[in-house]
Design a protein around this motif. Structure first.
Motif, short mmCIF file in Angstrom:
data_model
loop_
_atom_site.label_atom_id
_atom_site.label_comp_id
_atom_site.label_asym_id
_atom_site.label_seq_id
_atom_site.Cartn_x
_atom_site.Cartn_y
_atom_site.Cartn_z
N ASP A 1 -40.26 72.02 -105.35
CA ASP A 1 -39.84 72.57 -106.58
C ASP A 1 -39.38 71.10 -107.50
N LEU A 2 -40.19 70.96 -108.32
CA LEU A 2 -39.98 69.67 -109.23
C LEU A 2 -39.73 69.98 -110.90
N LYS A 3 -38.94 69.48 -111.28
CA LYS A 3 -38.78 69.36 -112.93
C LYS A 3 -39.16 68.39 -113.42
N PRO A 4 -39.47 68.22 -114.78
CA PRO A 4 -39.95 67.22 -115.61
C PRO A 4 -38.90 66.20 -115.76
N ASN A 5 -39.52 64.90 -115.66
CA ASN A 5 -38.56 63.69 -115.87
C ASN A 5 -37.31 63.59 -115.07
N LYS A 6 -37.43 63.81 -113.84
CA LYS A 6 -36.33 63.71 -112.87
C LYS A 6 -36.59 63.10 -111.79
N GLU A 7 -35.49 62.30 -111.20
CA GLU A 7 -35.69 61.42 -109.85
C GLU A 7 -35.50 62.36 -108.78
N TYR A 8 -36.08 62.12 -107.67
CA TYR A 8 -35.86 62.67 -106.52
C TYR A 8 -35.99 61.79 -105.39
N GLU A 9 -34.80 62.13 -104.28
CA GLU A 9 -34.50 61.02 -103.52
C GLU A 9 -34.07 61.92 -102.15
N PHE A 10 -34.61 61.50 -100.95
CA PHE A 10 -34.35 62.13 -99.72
C PHE A 10 -34.55 61.19 -98.60
N ILE A 11 -34.04 61.54 -97.34
CA ILE A 11 -34.25 60.39 -96.11
C ILE A 11 -35.04 61.27 -95.19
N LEU A 12 -35.99 60.71 -94.29
CA LEU A 12 -36.40 61.05 -93.25
C LEU A 12 -35.99 60.23 -92.25
N THR A 13 -35.47 60.93 -91.12
CA THR A 13 -35.03 60.31 -89.94
C THR A 13 -35.61 60.65 -88.62
N ASN A 14 -35.57 59.91 -87.77
CA ASN A 14 -36.29 60.01 -86.37
C ASN A 14 -35.87 60.86 -85.45
N LYS A 15 -34.57 61.29 -85.65
CA LYS A 15 -33.90 62.34 -84.78
C LYS A 15 -34.77 63.36 -84.28
N GLY A 16 -35.48 63.78 -85.25
CA GLY A 16 -35.98 65.17 -84.88
C GLY A 16 -37.54 64.89 -84.75
N PHE A 17 -38.25 63.75 -85.26
CA PHE A 17 -39.60 63.55 -85.06
C PHE A 17 -40.07 62.72 -83.88
N ARG A 18 -40.95 63.35 -83.22
CA ARG A 18 -41.39 62.89 -81.85
C ARG A 18 -42.85 63.20 -81.62
N SER A 19 -43.45 61.88 -81.24
CA SER A 19 -44.94 62.14 -80.96
C SER A 19 -45.22 63.03 -79.56
N LYS A 20 -46.34 63.29 -79.70
CA LYS A 20 -46.70 64.33 -78.37
C LYS A 20 -46.52 63.61 -77.04
N ASP A 21 -46.57 62.22 -77.06
CA ASP A 21 -46.59 61.54 -75.99
C ASP A 21 -45.05 61.13 -75.61
N GLY A 22 -44.10 61.50 -76.39
CA GLY A 22 -42.83 61.30 -76.32
C GLY A 22 -42.09 60.24 -76.78
N TYR A 23 -42.68 59.61 -78.02
CA TYR A 23 -41.88 58.47 -78.58
C TYR A 23 -41.47 59.02 -80.03
N SER A 24 -40.19 58.60 -80.31
CA SER A 24 -39.58 58.77 -81.46
C SER A 24 -40.16 58.01 -82.64
N LEU A 25 -40.05 58.59 -83.86
CA LEU A 25 -40.58 58.03 -84.92
C LEU A 25 -39.88 56.46 -85.13
N LYS A 26 -40.96 55.40 -85.59
CA LYS A 26 -40.24 54.07 -85.67
C LYS A 26 -39.19 53.85 -86.57
N ASP A 27 -39.26 54.34 -87.70
CA ASP A 27 -38.33 54.12 -88.62
C ASP A 27 -36.98 55.09 -88.46
N GLU A 28 -35.98 54.46 -88.29
CA GLU A 28 -34.73 55.41 -87.86
C GLU A 28 -34.23 56.26 -89.28
N ARG A 29 -34.75 55.44 -90.40
CA ARG A 29 -34.08 55.99 -91.73
C ARG A 29 -35.09 55.78 -92.65
N LEU A 30 -35.94 56.48 -93.37
CA LEU A 30 -36.84 56.15 -94.34
C LEU A 30 -36.78 56.71 -95.50
#
Length: 431
Positions: A393-422
């Motif tokens: 849900d976005l508003k005009p002329n506004k900055e947005y920012e959040f962090i994707l971490t590898n704690k919950g993301f995992r490939s089907k062959d068992g590897y965690s996401l490369k970036d710990e904090r994107l």
């Protein structure tokens, strides 16, 4: 040392004394029970607060003061816990008082530790009554113990607790384990470094168990050691995929989530340390190497792993394998860093290089706070589970920012996401 959220992290025992005089302090336990008995004589909450302060917190040792400060305990919390759990307190009382009968045995174990590790530095040990959420913590050369957690046993009455962890934490504890647990925590006061990586922290914890076993001269009784040995191949395969990450959720301090399979990092670290010791020609030097390993140095820890021969491959080859197989974020729509995203945008897409396990996600707020988070819901995966779709849900002329971490993301062959904090950020344009 981290907040102790599983059985053996929570049982923070350390021998804390020099040869002369003993440096085990138990007076806080005696003071607590004087306060407890006094509190039973009144129904007035304000009078109870006065009594807990007069007989317990007002007489606190420096260890109890440090423990209260570290865990945020106060007089009100103590009184509420006393009021809410009378059956528990009656059942745990004798166990907490038993600590004083163990001091000679604890001192002998430290003397034996000093025999195999002459460089042993003195430490202090404070047995206290805490706030029913921590068995203890280590601070430099001081161990702070919450005896109401650390001395619980299967006979402890947990019927008043709503917390499932508290209901189960005592099920396999025994006062007979106090000495070995004490040595485990004493070793923590000797160690250097605190690197938040699964490999480093697992060896840091497991090595304490190995040294404890050498001191006791008998196998340790630990659920994670039994479970790990029974599932050794499976545990080893998963560990090689996750040991270079900072995601502790499958390995350490996870007693509330994993049950019988909790704290397997302790098992792996124990096995690595044991193999290192067994392979060493000079056993006394091996003990010194194990205790003095610098956990801030990834290179030192990786060399230790290689020398242990826990894996047949060298650690550098395991690292290459890990880097080759870890999934990465390959596309973000709208693009990360965009400066004129349409405020009419209702969905974001994050595409990965590999098929990911659905329903396992991890996002954090950035330092800018909740008002900068655009996500309203997780819609799900598409593109053969390579693309995650998020509602925004976005508003005009506004900055947005959040962090994707590898704690919950995992490939089907068992590897965690490369970036710990994107960090994902963008700005919207005009309506």
């Amino acid at each position: 040392m981290k907040h102790l959220s599983s059985l053996f992290l929570l049982l923070a025992f350390s021998s804390a004394f020099s040869q002369k005089p003993s440096k085990i302090f138990t007076s806080d336990i005696d003071h607590f029970w004087v306060a407890y008995d006094s509190i039973q004589t009144t129904d007035s909450f304000s009078k109870k607060l006065d009594l807990i302060k007069r007989f317990y917190t007002g007489k606190a040792t420096k260890g109890l003061k440090a423990f209260m400060n570290a865990r945020g305990y106060n007089d009100s919390l103590y009184v509420k816990n006393i009021e809410n759990y009378p059956k528990f307190w009656n059942s745990i009382r004798s166990n907490t008082l038993t600590i004083k009968t163990k001091t000679d045995e604890l001192e002998r174990s430290v003397a034996r530790l000093k025999e195999i590790y002459p460089e042993l530095k003195d430490a202090e040990m404070y047995f206290t009554i805490g706030g029913l959420n921590s068995g203890g913590t280590v601070s430099e050369n001081t161990v702070l113990v919450g005896a109401e957690i650390a001395t619980g046993s299967p006979s402890t009455d947990v019927s008043e607790f709503q917390d499932e962890w508290l209901k189960g934490v005592f099920a396999k504890q025994s006062l007979d384990n106090i000495v070995s647990l004490n040595i485990h925590e004493y070793i923590h006061t000797q160690q250097t470094g605190d690197r938040r990586r699964v490999l480093n922290q697992s060896i840091k914890e497991g090595s304490c168990d190995l040294i404890s076993e050498l001191v006791m001269n008998r196998p340790l009784e630990r659920t994670y050691l039994y479970y790990g040995a029974a599932h050794a191949a499976q545990v080893k395969d998963l560990f090689r995929k996750e040991m270079f990450t900072g995601n502790f959720s499958n390995w350490l301090y996870n007693g509330r989530d994993k049950g019988e399979s909790a704290d397997l990092g302790y098992y792996v670290g124990y096995e690595i340390s044991k193999l290192y010791y067994q392979n060493a020609k000079d056993k006394k030097q091996a003990v010194k190497d194990i205790i003095e390993l610098n956990y801030n140095s990834d290179k030192a820890v990786e060399n230790f792993l290689t020398q242990s021969k826990f894996f047949k491959e060298k650690t550098k080859d395991l690292m290459k394998e890990y880097r080759k197989n870890t999934p990465d974020v390959v596309k973000i729509t709208p693009p990360n860093g965009s400066l004129a995203v349409s405020p009419d945008t209702k969905e974001m897409r994050i595409t990965f290089s590999k098929e990911m396990v659905p329903k396992y996600y991890s996002f954090n707020l950035s330092d800018k706070g909740k008002e900068y988070l655009p996500i309203t819901k997780v819609i799900g995966m598409e593109n053969s589970d390579k693309t995650l779709v998020l509602g925004v849900d976005l508003k005009p002329n506004k900055e947005y920012e959040f962090i994707l971490t590898n704690k919950g993301f995992r490939s089907k062959d068992g590897y965690s996401l490369k970036d710990e904090r994107l960090v994902i950020r963008f700005k919207t344009g005009n309506k």
